[in-house]
Design an enzyme around this catalytic site. Sequence first.
Site, mmCIF file in Angstrom:
data_model
loop_
_atom_site.group_PDB
_atom_site.id
_atom_site.type_symbol
_atom_site.label_atom_id
_atom_site.label_comp_id
_atom_site.label_asym_id
_atom_site.label_seq_id
_atom_site.Cartn_x
_atom_site.Cartn_y
_atom_site.Cartn_z
ATOM 1 N N ASP A 76 0.870 -1.184 0.000
ATOM 2 C CA ASP A 76 0.000 0.000 0.000
ATOM 3 C C ASP A 76 0.899 1.224 0.000
ATOM 4 O O ASP A 76 1.710 1.411 0.910
ATOM 5 C CB ASP A 76 -0.892 0.019 1.246
ATOM 6 C CG ASP A 76 -1.922 -1.106 1.230
ATOM 7 O OD1 ASP A 76 -2.179 -1.642 0.141
ATOM 8 O OD2 ASP A 76 -2.445 -1.439 2.294
ATOM 9 N N ASP A 109 -13.782 -3.544 -2.101
ATOM 10 C CA ASP A 109 -13.650 -3.336 -0.660
ATOM 11 C C ASP A 109 -15.026 -3.531 -0.030
ATOM 12 O O ASP A 109 -15.995 -2.867 -0.420
ATOM 13 C CB ASP A 109 -13.120 -1.936 -0.358
ATOM 14 C CG ASP A 109 -11.702 -1.737 -0.904
ATOM 15 O OD1 ASP A 109 -10.990 -2.745 -1.072
ATOM 16 O OD2 ASP A 109 -11.322 -0.579 -1.171
#
Length: 491
Positions: free
Chosen positions: A249, A368
Amino acid sequence: MIYPAIDLQNGSSVRLYQGDFKQETLVSADPIRQARLIREARIGGLHLVDLDGAKTGQPQNFELVSQIVKVFAGETEIGGGIRNEQTIRRYLKSGVDRVILGSAALKDPKFTKQMLEKFGSRAITIGVDGRNGQVATDGWLNQSTTSMADLIAAMTDAGAKRFIVTDTATDGTLTGPNIELLEGLQQKFPEVRIVASGGVGSLDDLKKLKQAGLKDVIVGKAIAAGKVTLEQIAEVNEVLAKRIIPCLDVADGRVKKGVHFVNLKDVGDPVAIAAAYEKQGADELVFLDITATNEKRQTMSNVVEAVSKQVFMPLTVGGGIKNLADMERMLKAGADKTAINSAAVANPSLISQGAERFGSQAVVVAIDVRWNPAAGKYFVYTHGGQQKTNLEAVAWAKKAVELGAGELLITSMDCDGTKDGFDLKLYQTIGRIVNVPIIASGGAGKIQDFVDVFKQTPVTGALAASVFHFKELTIPQVKQVLAKEGVPVRQ
């Protein structure tokens, strides 16, 4: 694992008899379609040979191979005319998983050792072709005085772990493989993987090879002749190896990690971390610019390019990818796949457009997800997990696949960063309604979590960040336990 073979000559797929270029049989004038049929039969591995390259000493069918790799979207390997580092890099960056060094291994062992050190044994396979136990080179046109066993011993010392052994006397004959040779070599070198090639003419031959201790086999003419069908291969093939996938990330060019997508902590430089994970044996790498969409800026292609130059495992890049131009930019920078999330929700046609232009294998739809107890459903979130939508996650996953997504990356926001384990119910539910690979993300905290998600759900990949970034677990540790638990993994 059974690998169908496609041998390329003058743009077509052919089969030779005992390696004789004068005795060729046309298999298909359209090898790209041939690869597509193999993939549609749910076969995960493909063996490619550039016969023209083997004769000339340099690749002659690179563009064709690249197209086949894109269409096949599975595990691929290529041999024929690979004699320098530039060619190896070019093939690996095109998406090929392994390159095969045959003549080069015998003629230039120093170079081969250097390539093994540079790219690793997972990317370099040694081709050992010969007759009467002696190695043949240059597309089998020349016979050497070196024994096959001696070449394997030398290359094992150099770091090689996988060898494709072909007895040219049986290749293309359909009379059965040289089991005595293959079994003898596997017993002599138990620490390496001997891949059987040449002579297979029936399912019974495949059973005999398995009984002899051979775990991988290449089949070519038997398929073309109808002696073994793709459906039969799919039925007897081992389950595809599960993938361990670290996730980087990235915010502002640095790797970050938080809990529930907030409270981000700096972890380090993405280039250095990516290279370290490849050495550990990671199967793939996911690279996400987690703030790109919110800050309305594009994923930094220069960082992607820097990472891609250091790793040769598949690389998926996402974050801030809004249109086809962004997808193309990432693919040209070195990504193998692009992940789209917020943009796909806003414009579902982007999925089908991307699949049509770049191939489904290059389009990963990232979802998500958070559980809503009141509604009793999972809902989709966008913009780095900050905006709730009215999309029900299971229905959206199904639609994304129908639109052309080649893979789903599904993150449980409830589990993300908690280290309490993956959301098994989520992946069981979605796995029942889609037929593409699923990567599970969010919640990995201990090795048993990986065992549970692979054994109890149909996911093909497990993604983790914190446990690997902070060295709470290593990839070799996870794979060792998975193997003991009977979960197939690439070592």
